[in-house]
Design an enzyme around this catalytic site. Structure first.
Site, mmCIF file in Angstrom:
data_model
loop_
_atom_site.group_PDB
_atom_site.id
_atom_site.type_symbol
_atom_site.label_atom_id
_atom_site.label_comp_id
_atom_site.label_asym_id
_atom_site.label_seq_id
_atom_site.Cartn_x
_atom_site.Cartn_y
_atom_site.Cartn_z
ATOM 1 N N ASP A 16 9.134 11.510 21.558
ATOM 2 C CA ASP A 16 9.829 11.161 22.803
ATOM 3 C C ASP A 16 8.922 10.480 23.825
ATOM 4 O O ASP A 16 8.831 10.908 24.976
ATOM 5 C CB ASP A 16 10.452 12.416 23.436
ATOM 6 C CG ASP A 16 11.331 13.188 22.477
ATOM 7 O OD1 ASP A 16 12.028 12.541 21.674
ATOM 8 O OD2 ASP A 16 11.319 14.432 22.520
ATOM 9 N N GLU A 200 21.719 10.446 24.001
ATOM 10 C CA GLU A 200 20.704 11.135 24.793
ATOM 11 C C GLU A 200 19.543 10.189 25.082
ATOM 12 O O GLU A 200 19.588 9.000 24.752
ATOM 13 C CB GLU A 200 20.203 12.376 24.043
ATOM 14 C CG GLU A 200 19.621 12.083 22.677
ATOM 15 C CD GLU A 200 19.369 13.330 21.857
ATOM 16 O OE1 GLU A 200 19.838 14.412 22.246
ATOM 17 O OE2 GLU A 200 18.699 13.221 20.820
#
Length: 511
Positions: A16, A200
């Protein structure tokens, strides 16, 4: 400078990624889930060489990781997803007018009663990112994950995020006071995504008159992809790009799979780049988990952004144009890791010597603190070693070297003082794997050297006592690979019912 860069730019446990350019230096932050310190910060002058300079979560008083255990979720295809709680998907952003760097993140708490996940969303900030001094968290009300900060031309600050629950989450947006966390507008759904599961990881950008919303969809495994939409008003309506997804490895035989969760940014020459997570995968073997990759991009004003596919090497002449500078030095011990709410007093560091005081709890559980200290495995092929002074005492203990992902998956080699044996253990509860091997120790009035050697295919454990090396294991890396959030950590641990038991280790080396 070369016109190529080696991928991954941050290898190992580095999912991420998000990047900000601050005073000519690129700074990257990653998720850290169940480890302390968390939210590691890496710096680079050239997009190629990245140095660990600190952690935005570096004081236990900032927040608690007590309930960041790992859930095993069976999937329809017969596999499992291992979902670890803790610090999810941070975003780093810099406000040049006030000289402040912000990291925004979610601490996902798994309640003991098995109820709905609790999303503790927060912002930490610093005036000097090199200092490694970060604020206490500023909380804000958002039932979801993966928040990101955006400033509009009028100075207003907004947060967009993925509103829970999944799998068909929605992208929400609201105006916020970053200093207090107070919402200054209603929370509005601005995009459903294109239909993939788990929309997301949103990031909002502005180019010319258009607002662009970049998100991940398809889940963080082989269906992972990046999609984009745009609107002339920040609140929408958002129009999908007809050529979505703009990044994915889905349905390909590429070595780097699961590409997604992307952040895009400009260098000093206004060239566009992206960072994303990906997994180096050969069949079922993907021992390193989710890592940070660099990719080149294009974004002419008024048009849609485009991104290159992720490859083990980035070849782009624009890398030669990135501004150079003196090398960046790592912060001492910034890479040392503890598990969850560790008792730091049980871990004493002095130079290359680490003295551990025993915990009664073992790494096979999550609810009690354990005595463990380690580092992220960075090399796909390498060797990690440590030397242990064998205590000459009556109390029983277990101490040694561990290759760890979470409480369900680890391989380790340790000395069992009560049995006077060296023990190898492999555990993967998600795959119903549990095996062990024992060797009588003989003369233990000497120091013992533990070693784990690894390749993409295999882990091999060995100990050396009195000049003789004895091998244990090995481990096929497929046995510890799978769909998960975290990556391998190699470290040392000590377990004993006697809390006064201490063991001294020297020269922990992790590649």
């Amino acid at each position: 400078m070369s016109s190529s860069a080696t991928n991954p730019i941050v290898p190992g446990f580095a999912p991420d990624p998000s990047v900000a350019l601050i005073d000519g230096v690129f700074f990257l932050v990653n998720s850290s889930f169940h480890v302390f310190p968390g939210l590691p910060i890496y710096a680079s002058r050239n997009l190629t060489d990245w140095t660990h300079i600190g952690n935005a979560f570096n004081r236990q008083s900032q927040l608690s990781l007590q309930f960041s255990d790992t859930k095993i979720h069976p999937q329809a295809d017969g596999t499992t997803m291992l979902a670890t709680g803790g610090l999810f998907a941070p975003t780093i952003r810099y406000h040049i007018a006030i000289g402040t760097t912000y990291v925004i993140c979610t601490n996902v708490v798994y309640p003991e009663d098995g109820g709905d996940d609790i999303c503790q969303n927060f912002i930490v900030s610093t005036k000097d990112i090199w200092s490694d001094v970060w604020s206490d968290p500023v909380s804000f009300d958002f039932r979801g994950i993966d928040p990101s900060i955006f400033w509009d031309d009028d100075g207003k600050a907004y947060i967009c995020g993925s509103a829970a629950p999944g799998p068909m989450t929605k992208i929400h947006l609201f105006e916020v006071d970053l200093s207090t966390g107070q919402k200054l507008s209603e929370e509005v759904k601005v995009w459903d995504g294109t239909g993939g599961i788990y929309p997301e990881g949103p990031h909002l950008y502005k180019q010319g008159q258009w607002y662009y919303l970049l998100i991940s969809e398809g889940g963080t495994w082989k269906g992972h992809m990046i999609t984009v939409a745009r609107a002339e008003n920040i609140w929408g309506p958002y129009e999908e790009h007809k050529d979505n997804p703009i990044l994915t490895a889905k349905g390909t035989d590429a070595y780097v799979q699961c590409t997604g969760h992307c952040d895009i940014f400009r260098d000093q020459q206004s060239h566009w780049w992206g960072v994303c997570l990906g997994i180096r995968m050969r069949g079922e073997k993907c021992i390193m988990g989710r890592e940070s990759f660099l990719l080149a991009g294009e974004w002419p004003e008024g048009r849609w952004p485009s991104l290159q596919h992720v490859t083990p090497e980035v070849r782009d002449r624009r890398l030669q144009l990135v501004v150079q500078g003196p090398p960046i030095m790592p912060r001492h011990d910034a890479d040392l890791l503890y598990l969850r709410n560790a008792d730091l007093a049980k871990h004493k560091l002095q130079g290359s010597t680490i003295t551990l005081a025993a915990s009664r709890a073992d790494i096979s559980q999550w609810s009690e603190p354990v005595t463990f200290i380690g580092k992220r495995q960075r090399s796909l092929s390498g060797v990690s070693t440590v030397t242990m002074e064998v205590p000459q005492q009556a109390t029983s203990f277990k101490a040694g070297l561990v290759h760890y992902k979470d409480e369900h998956r680890y391989a380790r080699m340790f000395f069992d003082s009560e049995a006077c044996e060296f023990v190898f253990e492999l555990v993967n509860k998600a795959k119903s794997i549990a095996r062990s091997e024992r060797r009588k120790a003989g003369n233990v009035d000497l120091n013992v050297r533990f070693k784990v050697t690894y390749t993409e295919q295999e882990l091999n454990f060995a100990y050396t006592l009195g000049g003789e090396e004895v091998s244990l294991g090995p481990v096929d890396t497929a046995e510890l690979s799978g769909s998960d959030f975290v990556g391998p950590i190699i470290g040392i641990q000590l377990v004993s019912d006697d809390s006064s038991c201490e063991v001294v280790f020297h020269d922990l080396h992790v590649e």
